[in-house]
Scaffold this motif. Structure first.
Motif, PDB file in Angstrom:
ATOM      1  N   ALA A  13      -1.035  40.029  -4.553  1.00  0.00           N
ATOM      2  CA  ALA A  13      -0.203  39.431  -3.494  1.00  0.00           C
ATOM      3  C   ALA A  13       1.226  39.244  -4.009  1.00  0.00           C
ATOM      4  N   PRO A  14       2.190  39.307  -3.146  1.00  0.00           N
ATOM      5  CA  PRO A  14       2.111  39.613  -1.730  1.00  0.00           C
ATOM      6  C   PRO A  14       2.059  41.123  -1.487  1.00  0.00           C
ATOM      7  N   VAL A  15       1.253  41.527  -0.507  1.00  0.00           N
ATOM      8  CA  VAL A  15       1.126  42.934  -0.135  1.00  0.00           C
ATOM      9  C   VAL A  15       1.799  43.107   1.222  1.00  0.00           C
ATOM     10  N   GLN A  16       2.677  44.085   1.293  1.00  0.00           N
ATOM     11  CA  GLN A  16       3.410  44.328   2.528  1.00  0.00           C
ATOM     12  C   GLN A  16       3.308  45.803   2.895  1.00  0.00           C
ATOM     13  N   LEU A  17       3.205  46.061   4.195  1.00  0.00           N
ATOM     14  CA  LEU A  17       3.162  47.415   4.732  1.00  0.00           C
ATOM     15  C   LEU A  17       4.318  47.562   5.706  1.00  0.00           C
ATOM     16  N   ILE A  18       5.121  48.601   5.523  1.00  0.00           N
ATOM     17  CA  ILE A  18       6.223  48.890   6.448  1.00  0.00           C
ATOM     18  C   ILE A  18       5.792  50.076   7.296  1.00  0.00           C
ATOM     19  N   ASP A  19       5.782  49.885   8.635  1.00  0.00           N
ATOM     20  CA  ASP A  19       5.364  50.980   9.508  1.00  0.00           C
ATOM     21  C   ASP A  19       6.555  51.871   9.858  1.00  0.00           C
ATOM     22  N   ASP A  20       6.305  52.883  10.681  1.00  0.00           N
ATOM     23  CA  ASP A  20       7.338  53.864  11.017  1.00  0.00           C
ATOM     24  C   ASP A  20       8.492  53.289  11.830  1.00  0.00           C
ATOM     25  N   THR A  21       8.287  52.125  12.454  1.00  0.00           N
ATOM     26  CA  THR A  21       9.364  51.491  13.220  1.00  0.00           C
ATOM     27  C   THR A  21      10.164  50.514  12.377  1.00  0.00           C
ATOM     28  N   GLY A  22       9.768  50.336  11.114  1.00  0.00           N
ATOM     29  CA  GLY A  22      10.450  49.401  10.224  1.00  0.00           C
ATOM     30  C   GLY A  22       9.874  48.000  10.250  1.00  0.00           C
ATOM     31  N   THR A  23       8.796  47.801  10.995  1.00  0.00           N
ATOM     32  CA  THR A  23       8.154  46.484  11.059  1.00  0.00           C
ATOM     33  C   THR A  23       7.438  46.194   9.746  1.00  0.00           C
ATOM     34  N   ALA A  24       7.643  44.986   9.239  1.00  0.00           N
ATOM     35  CA  ALA A  24       6.992  44.553   8.000  1.00  0.00           C
ATOM     36  C   ALA A  24       5.720  43.783   8.341  1.00  0.00           C
ATOM     37  N   TRP A  25       4.604  44.259   7.825  1.00  0.00           N
ATOM     38  CA  TRP A  25       3.301  43.621   8.001  1.00  0.00           C
ATOM     39  C   TRP A  25       2.881  43.046   6.651  1.00  0.00           C
ATOM     40  N   HIS A  92      -8.948  45.038   6.162  1.00  0.00           N
ATOM     41  CA  HIS A  92      -8.074  43.906   5.861  1.00  0.00           C
ATOM     42  C   HIS A  92      -7.210  43.616   7.081  1.00  0.00           C
ATOM     43  N   GLU A  93      -6.785  42.369   7.206  1.00  0.00           N
ATOM     44  CA  GLU A  93      -5.924  41.992   8.323  1.00  0.00           C
ATOM     45  C   GLU A  93      -4.506  41.729   7.832  1.00  0.00           C
ATOM     46  N   PHE A  94      -3.546  42.373   8.500  1.00  0.00           N
ATOM     47  CA  PHE A  94      -2.125  42.161   8.245  1.00  0.00           C
ATOM     48  C   PHE A  94      -1.531  41.479   9.472  1.00  0.00           C
ATOM     49  N   ARG A  95      -0.405  40.763   9.282  1.00  0.00           N
ATOM     50  CA  ARG A  95       0.307  40.127  10.397  1.00  0.00           C
ATOM     51  C   ARG A  95       1.811  40.266  10.196  1.00  0.00           C
ATOM     52  N   THR A  96       2.524  40.153  11.312  1.00  0.00           N
ATOM     53  CA  THR A  96       3.982  40.124  11.283  1.00  0.00           C
ATOM     54  C   THR A  96       4.441  38.677  11.404  1.00  0.00           C
ATOM     55  N   ARG A 101      -1.023  41.368  15.074  1.00  0.00           N
ATOM     56  CA  ARG A 101      -2.126  41.653  14.148  1.00  0.00           C
ATOM     57  C   ARG A 101      -2.292  43.149  13.932  1.00  0.00           C
ATOM     58  N   LEU A 102      -2.641  43.493  12.696  1.00  0.00           N
ATOM     59  CA  LEU A 102      -2.907  44.884  12.319  1.00  0.00           C
ATOM     60  C   LEU A 102      -4.197  44.904  11.519  1.00  0.00           C
ATOM     61  N   LEU A 103      -5.113  45.769  11.913  1.00  0.00           N
ATOM     62  CA  LEU A 103      -6.357  45.979  11.177  1.00  0.00           C
ATOM     63  C   LEU A 103      -6.172  47.215  10.310  1.00  0.00           C
ATOM     64  N   TYR A 104      -6.316  47.048   9.012  1.00  0.00           N
ATOM     65  CA  TYR A 104      -6.163  48.153   8.070  1.00  0.00           C
ATOM     66  C   TYR A 104      -7.548  48.511   7.552  1.00  0.00           C
ATOM     67  N   VAL A 105      -8.035  49.689   7.886  1.00  0.00           N
ATOM     68  CA  VAL A 105      -9.371  50.132   7.490  1.00  0.00           C
ATOM     69  C   VAL A 105      -9.234  51.141   6.349  1.00  0.00           C
ATOM     70  N   GLU A 106      -9.742  50.777   5.184  1.00  0.00           N
ATOM     71  CA  GLU A 106      -9.752  51.706   4.048  1.00  0.00           C
ATOM     72  C   GLU A 106     -10.931  52.641   4.197  1.00  0.00           C
ATOM     73  N   GLU A 107     -10.691  53.919   3.949  1.00  0.00           N
ATOM     74  CA  GLU A 107     -11.764  54.908   3.984  1.00  0.00           C
ATOM     75  C   GLU A 107     -11.944  55.477   2.577  1.00  0.00           C
ATOM     76  N   HIS A 108     -13.149  55.382   2.064  1.00  0.00           N
ATOM     77  CA  HIS A 108     -13.498  55.907   0.742  1.00  0.00           C
ATOM     78  C   HIS A 108     -14.571  56.977   0.906  1.00  0.00           C
TER      79      HIS A 108
END
Length: 109
Positions: A13-25, A92-96, A101-108
């Motif tokens: 932590a902290p883990v952040q994801l930036i999407d294609d629109t520039g939104t930080a999750w 995992h759940e991400f938020r702005t 809310r953003l659901l991040y599903v890892e695929e293995h």
């Protein structure tokens, strides 16, 4: 969408994801319960992202893909509420800041 150096479950932590629109999750909760995964998959206001290649390469999941992804995740979920023998998906759940809310599903494989 930004790629991760390793799957979000293994990042400190902290883990952040930036999407294609520039939104930080920001990562809010790791290894969410399967019931929460189902609820977020059905919630059209929530964003769903599939992390391919072990969770490192995220891509947005289209609304029409959600039912098919849910069918795969529900039988192969290794997080809380899932099968003890399954090991293909973890979510995992991400938020702005605006509490989206953003659901991040890892695929293995």
């Amino acid at each position: 969408m930004q790629a991760f150096p390793m799957n979000p479950d293994r990042l400190e932590a902290p883990v952040q994801l930036i999407d294609d629109t520039g939104t930080a999750w920001r990562l809010r909760k790791k290894r969410v319960d399967l019931r929460a995964v189902r609820r977020l998959m059905k919630d059209r206001a929530a964003t769903v992202v599939l992390g391919e290649s072990g969770g490192t390469r995220p891509r947005l999941v289209a609304d029409v893909e959600r039912p098919m992804l849910w069918d795969q995740v529900k039988d192969g979920y290794r997080g809380p509420g899932g099968s003890r023998t399954a090991n293909r998906y973890l979510a995992h759940e991400f938020r702005t800041d605006a509490d989206r809310r953003l659901l991040y599903v890892e695929e293995h494989c």
